[in-house]
Write a protein that holds these residues in place. Structure first.
Motif, short mmCIF file in Angstrom:
data_model
loop_
_atom_site.label_atom_id
_atom_site.label_comp_id
_atom_site.label_asym_id
_atom_site.label_seq_id
_atom_site.Cartn_x
_atom_site.Cartn_y
_atom_site.Cartn_z
N SER A 28 0.87 -1.17 0.00
CA SER A 28 0.00 0.00 0.00
C SER A 28 0.91 1.22 0.00
O SER A 28 2.13 1.11 0.03
CB SER A 28 -0.91 0.01 1.23
OG SER A 28 -0.15 0.23 2.41
N SER A 29 0.29 2.39 -0.01
CA SER A 29 1.08 3.61 0.02
C SER A 29 1.86 3.75 1.31
O SER A 29 2.85 4.47 1.38
CB SER A 29 0.16 4.83 -0.16
OG SER A 29 -0.82 4.87 0.86
N ALA A 30 1.41 3.01 2.35
CA ALA A 30 2.05 3.14 3.66
C ALA A 30 2.93 1.95 4.02
O ALA A 30 3.55 1.96 5.08
CB ALA A 30 0.98 3.33 4.73
N PHE A 31 2.98 0.92 3.17
CA PHE A 31 3.68 -0.31 3.58
C PHE A 31 4.35 -0.95 2.38
O PHE A 31 3.69 -1.36 1.42
CB PHE A 31 2.69 -1.28 4.22
CG PHE A 31 3.29 -2.60 4.65
CD1 PHE A 31 4.55 -2.67 5.23
CD2 PHE A 31 2.59 -3.78 4.46
CE1 PHE A 31 5.10 -3.88 5.62
CE2 PHE A 31 3.12 -5.01 4.86
CZ PHE A 31 4.38 -5.05 5.45
N THR A 32 5.67 -1.04 2.43
CA THR A 32 6.45 -1.80 1.47
C THR A 32 7.06 -2.99 2.19
O THR A 32 7.79 -2.82 3.16
CB THR A 32 7.56 -0.94 0.84
OG1 THR A 32 6.97 0.14 0.12
CG2 THR A 32 8.41 -1.77 -0.12
N ARG A 33 6.73 -4.18 1.73
CA ARG A 33 7.26 -5.39 2.34
C ARG A 33 8.55 -5.78 1.66
O ARG A 33 8.62 -5.86 0.42
CB ARG A 33 6.24 -6.54 2.23
CG ARG A 33 6.71 -7.86 2.84
CD ARG A 33 6.99 -7.73 4.31
NE ARG A 33 7.08 -9.02 5.00
CZ ARG A 33 8.03 -9.32 5.87
NH1 ARG A 33 8.99 -8.45 6.15
NH2 ARG A 33 8.02 -10.48 6.50
N VAL A 34 9.59 -6.00 2.45
CA VAL A 34 10.89 -6.43 1.95
C VAL A 34 11.29 -7.69 2.70
O VAL A 34 11.11 -7.78 3.93
CB VAL A 34 11.96 -5.33 2.14
CG1 VAL A 34 13.33 -5.84 1.69
CG2 VAL A 34 11.59 -4.07 1.37
N GLU A 55 11.27 -5.04 9.58
CA GLU A 55 11.82 -3.71 9.39
C GLU A 55 12.66 -3.64 8.13
O GLU A 55 13.61 -4.41 7.96
CB GLU A 55 12.66 -3.31 10.60
CG GLU A 55 11.88 -3.16 11.89
CD GLU A 55 10.87 -2.02 11.83
OE1 GLU A 55 11.10 -1.05 11.07
OE2 GLU A 55 9.85 -2.10 12.54
N VAL A 56 12.33 -2.71 7.25
CA VAL A 56 13.07 -2.56 6.00
C VAL A 56 14.54 -2.28 6.30
O VAL A 56 15.45 -2.77 5.60
CB VAL A 56 12.46 -1.44 5.14
CG1 VAL A 56 13.32 -1.18 3.90
CG2 VAL A 56 11.05 -1.82 4.72
N GLU A 57 14.81 -1.51 7.34
CA GLU A 57 16.20 -1.18 7.68
C GLU A 57 17.01 -2.43 8.03
O GLU A 57 18.21 -2.51 7.71
CB GLU A 57 16.24 -0.18 8.83
CG GLU A 57 15.66 1.18 8.51
CD GLU A 57 14.15 1.26 8.70
OE1 GLU A 57 13.59 2.36 8.55
OE2 GLU A 57 13.52 0.20 8.98
N GLY A 293 1.58 -17.20 8.95
CA GLY A 293 2.60 -16.64 8.09
C GLY A 293 3.10 -15.30 8.57
O GLY A 293 2.59 -14.73 9.53
N GLN A 294 4.13 -14.81 7.88
CA GLN A 294 4.76 -13.53 8.20
C GLN A 294 4.85 -12.66 6.94
O GLN A 294 5.82 -11.94 6.76
CB GLN A 294 6.17 -13.75 8.77
CG GLN A 294 6.23 -14.64 9.99
CD GLN A 294 5.99 -13.89 11.27
OE1 GLN A 294 5.35 -12.85 11.29
NE2 GLN A 294 6.51 -14.40 12.37
N PHE A 295 3.83 -12.74 6.10
CA PHE A 295 3.82 -11.98 4.84
C PHE A 295 5.06 -12.31 4.02
O PHE A 295 5.77 -11.43 3.54
CB PHE A 295 3.74 -10.48 5.12
CG PHE A 295 2.94 -9.73 4.08
CD1 PHE A 295 3.33 -9.76 2.75
CD2 PHE A 295 1.83 -9.00 4.43
CE1 PHE A 295 2.60 -9.08 1.79
CE2 PHE A 295 1.09 -8.31 3.48
CZ PHE A 295 1.47 -8.35 2.15
#
Length: 350
Positions: A28-34, A55-57, A293-295
């Motif tokens: 979404s506009s607020a969430f990028t899954r990495v 965490e993306v970081e 799951g964990q996406f």
């Protein structure tokens, strides 16, 4: 009979090198899954695992550091896991404690996949267990304010779909009645155990009573038990199940009361030995299980589907195929129960 871990511990494992692969999806506009796929290579084979730290970081730091861990060598699966426990897998400190377990799972699942492939075995053959078609639910929030629209969009395309829903403060009696009328809700996840996350859900006795009474056949996951909420929950104690606080057998033992069912999440257990120990503990005490799951964006989703098909295929497994996470799920997604898709060798699904 030897335990689950003993069935795989002595598998030979040859690692020549490994590599990291970045996976990314804008949810979404607020969430990028990495996430990060680990690719172990040796003896002409490849073993895969997936780091699902949120965490993306954390993912950026891992990928920037590269494949620097001293993993090359000749091992057994057990000696490799023992060696892994001596390593600092974090180029920067983990931003959440649970992420440390997720990363161990990524390395150990890749090692298991590679060891099985080098041995020419599937996981079911190694464990002496059968995989069966696996039931699944779709985890879903209904927006703010909550409406039936997200659920209807999925049911209209997939009428047999089942759900695990996250109640929030905007739920009311009319919405609950509409949801119950669908007959499609297996679990209500109160997310009362999370702190400092984007899914925190403060304990609300009124909301707890609304969903506990309103969904007479649904499992009630992760309530925060307090002096205020317990009166609303106590009559439904047999339907309370746990997820966010289950990192070990010891966590199951220390629950407020003996559970009828728990969510055994492989990545949250943090390794093969504690995961197999949890499966055995629950089996020995007739505690029902389901998976979560964990996406996952890659191989990790298939691996947890594989485990669910072996150890709890009939539970309300929150391991639906990834397409159901789309705002508008595409046509043609597999329905529940998910057919067995175990690879001929390795720890791979599909």
């Amino acid at each position: 009979m030897s335990g689950l871990w003993e069935k795989v511990a002595d598998l030979p494992l040859e690692i020549e090198d490994y590599a990291l692969e970045r996976l990314q999806r804008d949810v979404s506009s607020a969430f990028t899954r990495v996430s990060t796929v680990l690719r172990f290579r040796g003896d002409g084979h490849e073993g895969l695992g997936e780091d699902v730290s949120y965490e993306v970081e954390d993912q950026d730091a891992l990928q920037a550091a590269g494949a620097t861990q001293p993993l090359a060598g000749t091992w057994t699966l057990e000696s490799f896991c023992d060696h892994l426990a001596t390593l600092d897998l974090w180029p920067e400190p983990a931003r959440h404690d649970a992420s440390v377990l997720y990363r161990v799972w990524a390395y150990e699942s890749a090692a298991l996949d590679l060891a099985l492939r080098q041995a020419g075995l599937s996981l079911t053959e190694a464990l002496g267990r059968e995989a069966r078609p696996m039931t699944f639910v779709v985890s879903l929030r209904l927006g703010e304010p909550a409406t039936m629209a997200p659920l209807r969009a999925r049911l209209d395309r997939y009428p047999g779909l089942r759900f695990k829903l996250d109640p929030t403060a905007s739920w009311d009696a009319a919405l609950v009645a509409d949801l119950v009328a669908t007959g499609a809700v297996d679990t209500v996840d109160l997310k009362g155990l999370y702190q400092g996350s984007v899914v925190d859900n403060p304990a609300d006795p009124a909301l707890y009573r609304l969903v506990a009474e309103g969904f007479p056949d649904a499992w009630i996951e992760d309530p925060a038990i307090t002096d205020e909420t317990w009166p609303a929950l106590e009559p439904y104690q047999d339907r309370i199940t746990w997820d966010g606080n289950i990192h070990s057998v010891e966590d199951i033992i220390s629950l407020p009361f003996p559970p009828h069912m728990v969510n055994v999440k492989p990545s949250r257990l943090g390794g093969l030995r504690p995961l197999f120990k949890a499966y055995e503990y629950c089996d020995d005490r007739s505690i029902a299980m389901y998976g979560g799951g964990q996406f996952e964006l890659g191989v990790g989703r298939g691996q947890i589907q594989y485990l669910a098909s072996i150890f709890h295929p009939d539970g309300p497994n929150d391991v639906a195929p990834g397409g159901y996470n789309d705002v508008e799920p595409p046509a043609g997604l597999p329905s529940s129960p998910l057919p067995v898709a175990a690879s001929a060798t390795g720890f791979r699904w599909g």
